[in-house]
Design an enzyme around this catalytic site. Sequence first.
Site, short mmCIF file in Angstrom:
data_model
loop_
_atom_site.label_atom_id
_atom_site.label_comp_id
_atom_site.label_asym_id
_atom_site.label_seq_id
_atom_site.Cartn_x
_atom_site.Cartn_y
_atom_site.Cartn_z
N ARG A 186 47.24 141.12 45.81
CA ARG A 186 48.38 141.44 44.93
C ARG A 186 49.53 142.05 45.75
O ARG A 186 49.33 143.06 46.45
CB ARG A 186 47.92 142.43 43.86
CG ARG A 186 49.01 143.00 42.99
CD ARG A 186 49.47 142.02 41.96
NE ARG A 186 50.40 142.63 41.02
CZ ARG A 186 51.23 141.93 40.27
NH1 ARG A 186 51.24 140.60 40.33
NH2 ARG A 186 52.03 142.55 39.43
N LEU B 257 11.21 153.19 21.19
CA LEU B 257 11.12 154.61 20.84
C LEU B 257 12.15 154.93 19.76
O LEU B 257 11.82 155.51 18.71
CB LEU B 257 11.38 155.46 22.10
CG LEU B 257 11.61 156.95 21.93
CD1 LEU B 257 10.35 157.63 21.38
CD2 LEU B 257 11.98 157.61 23.27
N GLU C 228 18.71 155.31 27.49
CA GLU C 228 17.60 156.01 28.17
C GLU C 228 17.89 157.50 28.31
O GLU C 228 17.56 158.14 29.31
CB GLU C 228 17.27 155.33 29.50
CG GLU C 228 16.62 153.98 29.25
CD GLU C 228 16.01 153.32 30.44
OE1 GLU C 228 15.43 154.03 31.27
OE2 GLU C 228 16.08 152.09 30.53
N GLY D 64 48.10 145.52 34.70
CA GLY D 64 48.05 144.77 33.43
C GLY D 64 46.97 143.70 33.42
O GLY D 64 46.34 143.44 32.39
N1 COS Z 1 6.81 164.56 31.17
C1 COS Z 1 5.68 164.92 30.51
N2 COS Z 1 5.69 165.60 29.34
C2 COS Z 1 6.89 165.96 28.86
C3 COS Z 1 8.11 165.64 29.49
C4 COS Z 1 8.02 164.92 30.70
N3 COS Z 1 9.12 164.57 31.37
N4 COS Z 1 9.12 166.12 28.77
C5 COS Z 1 8.59 166.73 27.70
N5 COS Z 1 7.23 166.63 27.77
C6 COS Z 1 6.27 167.19 26.83
C7 COS Z 1 6.42 168.71 26.79
O1 COS Z 1 5.63 169.30 27.79
C8 COS Z 1 5.94 169.04 25.40
O2 COS Z 1 4.52 169.05 25.39
P1 COS Z 1 3.74 170.11 24.45
O3 COS Z 1 4.13 169.79 23.05
O4 COS Z 1 2.30 169.82 24.75
O5 COS Z 1 4.19 171.46 24.90
C9 COS Z 1 6.39 167.83 24.58
O6 COS Z 1 6.57 166.75 25.50
C10 COS Z 1 7.67 168.09 23.84
O7 COS Z 1 8.63 168.47 24.80
P2 COS Z 1 9.97 169.23 24.41
O8 COS Z 1 9.64 170.41 23.56
O9 COS Z 1 10.75 169.45 25.65
O10 COS Z 1 10.66 168.12 23.47
P3 COS Z 1 12.04 168.14 22.71
O11 COS Z 1 11.80 167.68 21.33
O12 COS Z 1 12.77 169.42 22.94
O13 COS Z 1 12.84 166.94 23.42
C11 COS Z 1 14.12 165.83 25.12
C12 COS Z 1 13.03 166.85 24.77
C13 COS Z 1 15.44 166.13 24.44
C14 COS Z 1 14.28 165.89 26.63
C15 COS Z 1 13.61 164.43 24.69
O14 COS Z 1 13.56 164.31 23.30
C16 COS Z 1 14.44 163.29 25.25
O15 COS Z 1 14.27 162.90 26.41
N6 COS Z 1 15.33 162.74 24.43
C17 COS Z 1 16.09 161.56 24.81
C18 COS Z 1 15.31 160.37 24.40
C19 COS Z 1 15.79 159.16 25.07
O16 COS Z 1 15.92 159.09 26.28
N7 COS Z 1 16.02 158.15 24.26
C20 COS Z 1 16.38 156.86 24.74
C21 COS Z 1 15.31 155.93 24.34
S1 COS Z 1 15.00 154.65 25.44
S2 COS Z 1 16.63 153.62 25.51
#
Ligand code: COS
Length: 387
Positions: A267, A124, A363, A340
């Site tokens: 220790r 991602l 994540e 230490g």
């Molecule tokens: N399950 C299902 N759908 C989800 C969801 C979930 N848990 N969370 C969000 N969605 C859907 C929303 O319903 C929304 O749908 P619509 O566009 O149809 O309304 C869409 O996804 C976008 O959601 P939202 O507006 O909440 O997205 P944001 O851009 O505000 O981002 C966060 C939300 C910040 C929570 C998200 O980007 C995130 O989790 N970021 C961290 C990413 C991450 O974990 N990265 C690590 C990668 S793996 S090591």
Amino acid sequence: MDYFLTEEQIMIRDLARKVAEEKITPIAAECDREHKFPWEIIETLAEMDFFRIYLEEEYGGLNLGTMGLVLATEELSRACGGIALGFAASALGTMPLLVAGSDEQKKRFLPDLGSGKALAAFALTEPDAGSDAGSIKTTAKKDGDYYVLNGMKHFITNGGIAKYNSVVTLTDPDRGSRGASIFFVEDGTQGLSYGKEVDKLGIRASVTGELIFEDCRVHKDNLIGKEGQGFAIAMRTLDRSRPGVAAQALGIAQGALDHAVRYSRERHQFGQPISSFQGIQFKLADMATKLEAARALTYGVARMIDAGSRNFSKESAMCKLLASDVAMEVATQAVTVYGGYGVITEYPVEKYMRDAKITQIYEGTNEIQRSVIGRALVKEAASKKKM
Ligand code: COS
């Protein structure tokens, strides 16, 4: 604390503990120092059917769900959070298929993944899309029966060694996250290459790589779910996988605590073992209490998922947040108990502290977890008001 695990859960936990003690502990320091991926452990776990734990029976799985995966990941991480990660990250990479794959896709890929002969990765993150996952730029353009992928993914655990990569792309860039789609991209697909592997503070026995897509043609049969569903599938994947990070954090914390208790008895200062001092006992007590609270929450969330709950974003974020913060605190305190010796690489605890840090970050950073929890609370309050 007795969690009244089932016989099968106890079997998985004990088997993982045995592998951890007999096979992982002896090589953990070397893999960390040499930045070496432990293929021999992956083979052992594969032979013992660990990669089947969370898969459904009809696809060759053991049907032990999230709880089974959590117990295995925790025990393996107790010996080495980095070595356990190769295993746990493969589950993360497989998760989009479980969340939204078709029966045909599951039959095609899961037997290979369940055998442990093939690892998976979840792709991602991009250089400009970390917490803001919706701002990815990798595109997938339809061309007949194929999609042509262009872009790059970085910070990908198992990136470059996985046979299958769950890749989040934009099939309709104008629609932003609503135009995202996930593909299962196989190693060897023309146009997929691997960039540099990064050197890291902790979890050094794991591979963190880059995936580069240059006119990479992926068949439409490898699209998971439908076009435009990719972002939601990615979020649902993370909801399911975050208890796995919590489990890794629990294992790291438990390993660090075990060492701290043992060392405090060995220790001697002021003519007595340091374990006899109240200052050390209070520290150990706080470490153990916080760890148990994080474990209880994590197991509770795993059970909630396995019982078929439909919405567990908030709880999943909570257990990842709490367990990773506890792991960082417990591992840091373990170093303090060692004094230490705690910062010397010949002793085991500094590695636990280095391994713990990433659990607060990947994540979804813990700031993002708080944001997920906060938003859910506000949404719940709004829906109650309407009723
Ligand atoms: N399950 C299902 N759908 C989800 C969801 C979930 N848990 N969370 C969000 N969605 C859907 C929303 O319903 C929304 O749908 P619509 O566009 O149809 O309304 C869409 O996804 C976008 O959601 P939202 O507006 O909440 O997205 P944001 O851009 O505000 O981002 C966060 C939300 C910040 C929570 C998200 O980007 C995130 O989790 N970021 C961290 C990413 C991450 O974990 N990265 C690590 C990668 S793996 S090591």
